[in-house]
Structures are given as C-alpha cells and as structure tokens.
Enzyme design. Structure first.
Site, PDB file in Angstrom:
ATOM      1  N   ASN A   1       0.840  -1.192   0.000  1.00 47.81           N
ATOM      2  CA  ASN A   1       0.000   0.000   0.000  1.00 47.81           C
ATOM      3  C   ASN A   1       0.878   1.247   0.000  1.00 47.81           C
ATOM      4  OD1 ASN A   1      -2.005   1.901   0.211  1.00 47.81           O
ATOM      5  ND2 ASN A   1      -2.334   1.570   2.404  1.00 47.81           N
TER       6      ASN A   1
ATOM      7  N   ASP B   1      -3.012  14.645  -7.248  1.00 48.00           N
ATOM      8  CA  ASP B   1      -3.597  15.035  -8.525  1.00 48.00           C
ATOM      9  C   ASP B   1      -3.471  16.534  -8.778  1.00 48.00           C
ATOM     10  OD1 ASP B   1      -5.402  15.686  -6.515  1.00 48.00           O
ATOM     11  OD2 ASP B   1      -6.998  14.385  -7.258  1.00 48.00           O
TER      12      ASP B   1
END
Length: 421
Positions: free
Chosen positions: A256, A395
C-alpha cells in the site's frame, strides 16, 4: 451505424442501462426544449449563502420518460403525441469545449428514426439562452443529417435535439455527433484502477468494461494495481471476468503506497507498454463506459497533448453532480470548484441542463481529480511521475506541474462516473 467516410464519431446518444434508471434525468427529459424554470427564493436574496440557497418551482412539468420505452442503450421510443428532449448532461454536445481545445469548427448530427414525427435542433450560449437552429419532419425509416458550426461557441454553449412523435410512436434507433477524423488516429489507452480492499467495486467495473466492447477495443491493457489484503484475483467471479478480457487484463500486487503510489505505478506501466494515454480510475466508482470513447475522441482532436478528466456524480444521489473539475485558490492554496454554485452541488432531477444557465458556461480548470483522469504518456515522459502525496494533492500538484510545462487540463462534460462523494 458507422460514420461515413470523412467523418468520425465524437459522441453517441445513449440511455441508462436497466440498473441505472434512477439516472434518467442525466440522459433524457420528457417535454420540450425549455421545460420549467426555477428562481431563487426571497430568503436567499436577503442572505446569499450558498448553503442556504433554495429553489422554488415556477412552472409544472410532471411528465416523465417511460422506463419501458428504453429499447436499448442507444434506442428509445417516443409515444404518439409526446416529446422527448436530449438536451441533457450525457446527450447534449458541449460545443464550447470542442471549439476551445480542438481543431474542429464544423460538426454533423446524424439521427436515425422509424415512424412519424419531427427532429428539432437547438443551441445555447454561455448565458444559457436557448435558440432553435434547424428541424426536419421524419416518417417511416429515416436518416436525418444536420450540418452545424461550432465557431460561435467561444465561451460556452451546447447543441442538442428534441424528438416529437405524431400519428403513432416515433423510435430513435441511433444518433450521434460526428466530426472530421481526429488528428491522431489508432491511439490506445491503458485503463488503470488503483484499489485497496474494495475488490467488489473493482471487479464490477472490470465486468462493466467487458460488457462494452467498443470501449474495451481502445484499451491496450486493463491494469489493476492491487494494494490491499483482500485481493481482487481471489474474488468469486474473477476468473470469469478475466476470461472475457483475456490478455488485456493484468493485475499487479504491491504494498500500500497510497493513491499516488498506485497511480504512479499505472502511469509508469503505461509508458512502458507503449500506450498513448493512461486513464486513472478510483476503485469505488461506477463508470459510464461511454465516457472512455468520448475522452479518447476529444483527446485525439486536441490542438496539443491535453489532460482530459471526467466529472464526478454522487454515488448515493446519482442525479447530483458533485464535481466538474477543480481549481486552486493561489492565495489560500486550497482546492475549490470552478463555479460558486458547485459549492452546494447540483441535482439534475430538480433543475435540468436547459433550466440551469450557469451550466452553459465553459469552465477552465487547474486539474481534474484522479477518480477519472486521462493523461497522455507524452506528458508523463516530460513531466515525470506524481509526488507521493497522500491522501490529497497528488492530482492537484501534478495538474499544476503539467500546466507549468505547457500542458492544460480539460474537464469534459458528458464524460463522468459515480463516486462515493
């Protein structure tokens, strides 16, 4: 129905699947082009806080699209004496975005029908003012074409069409918006899903892709980056879905590394496998697979390499638009929406596209969330991979870095998914 020589499909007219009839207001509306109007309450005029804004119905339009008139994903029946408007989120054509970012200046609407009635074309401007453009009577089996210019759509506006039946049912067999062939043809995309312990969502989306061969045909790979302990490959039904996708499906297991780590792996693999684009998707979403074809058509026609993003609807209130692109407030350095009305979201079942003037503006954004964002691999080669910023700012940082390198982001109306907001 395929495009004629010299023309390519930009956007097909579509309708919701049987499992998505609660999203009907995003695809079709009963009644004429304008419908009802809404106005702000007196309370809002006295206290104009976005969270307190209320809308009151001025007219009345209780007609609804008959669910049993949906004949397929691209076909619908209009009952005798009734009207149907395609001036909706998924079926109106966002002309101002194509005018601003692509080489296109002229488009064509092709409508195939059976039965007697009429087809009427409308357009809007950035203020939401509606104007009739053209129309035609149809009967029996008919193919109707409209040549349309997008030159006037400088800062906003859409095209759409309405259907009206007379003397019996009118069936829309298929319709699409066409344009000249894209500047870049034969391009491929890696559809990449980053997942952590949401294998049911992830597998459902891969199954959706398997059921839409037109979208899957554009994919070089469907890549799942699995960072969880509940593996997608161990889920019941995975083998069946994997058989449908064949060698296009690849699963990568890794630790992860957060959302940015999962997406960075997908971006890296897309460069390595020779894809022209990578489409980044969250795992906990429900896709409108038609969006993939629309984003690819738009990207292939852009003047220069462009990041193209999709909008987000609320998974638990599916007619509600949650985000249509993101901006950065440079003074406070905080993310925001490109229009103040988006601070309270927008429910299309309450006020549709034609009744909502601000939705007709073109909105320019700083970045698009990676719930659905397609990035050219040429941009990745120049800009690099995202920074390991979890859970926010990977992002947005990438969008700002790409913009500084000369690559803009466009959040494209009509390309969207449903996400846990």
């Amino acid at each position: 129905m395929s495009a004629a020589p010299g023309w390519s499909t930009l956007q097909r007219v579509i309708f919701p699947p049987e499992s998505g009839v609660d999203t009907m207001s995003l695809y079709a509306d009963a009644g004429p082009a304008t419908g009802v109007r809404f106005k702000e309450s007196d309370e809002f005029a006295r206290n104009p806080k976005p969270v307190e804004q209320k809308l009151h119905l001025v007219g009345s339009n209780t007609r609804e699209v008959h669910v049993d008139d949906l004949l397929s994903r691209q076909s619908v029946r209009v009952r005798s004496g009734e009207q149907l408007s395609l001036g909706t989120y998924f079926n109106a054509f966002p002309a101002s975005y194509w005018r601003r970012w692509t080489h296109l200046r002229d488009i064509r609407l092709v409508v195939e029908t059976s039965g007697r009635g009429s087809v009427t074309v409308y357009k809007s401007n950035a203020r939401g003012t509606i104007q009739r453009v053209d129309g035609a009577r149809v009967e029996d089996d008919a193919r109707t074409e409209f040549e349309l210019s997008i030159k006037p759509f400088g800062d906003g506006g859409w095209y759409w069409f309405d259907l009206a039946s007379s003397g019996g049912d009118l069936v829309l067999k298929e319709a699409r918006w066409e344009g000249p062939p894209p500047v870049r043809t034969g391009e491929t995309v890696t559809i990449q899903i980053t997942t952590m312990d949401k294998p049911d969502f992830c597998l459902a989306n891969v199954r959706t892709l398997a059921g839409h061969p037109e979208a899957l045909e554009l994919a070089r790979e469907v890549l799942i980056v699995d960072q969880g302990s509940r593996k997608v490959a161990d889920q019941p039904g995975f083998a069946e879905v994997a058989a449908l996708l064949g060698p296009k499906l690849r699963v990568i297991d890794q630790a992860n590394l957060g959302g940015s780590g999962g997406f960075a792996r997908g971006m890296y693999e897309s460069v390595e496998n020779g894809s022209d684009y990578v489409l980044l998707l969250d795992d906990d979403v429900v896709m409108e697979p038609e969006s993939i074809m629309r984003m690819m058509a738009f990207s292939g026609s852009c003047k220069s390499p462009t990041i193209v993003g999709g909008h987000m609807f609320d998974l638990y209130s599916r007619s509600t638009l949650y985000s249509m692109g993101e901006t950065i407030d440079s003074r406070r350095f905080s993310p925001g929406q490109p229009h103040r009305d988006m601070q309270m979201r927008h429910d299309f079942s309450v006020s549709n596209l034609r009744q909502t003037p601000w939705l007709h503006r073109r909105f320019d954004v700083d970045y698009n969330g990676w719930w659905m964002c397609m990035i050219p691999t040429s941009v990745i080669r120049q800009v690099g991979l995202p920074l390991p910023l979890f859970i926010k700012w990977d992002d947005s940082e990438y969008g700002l870095r790409a913009r500084a390198a000369g690559f803009r982001t466009v959040s494209l109306p009509g390309a969207a998914l449903w996400h846990i907001s």
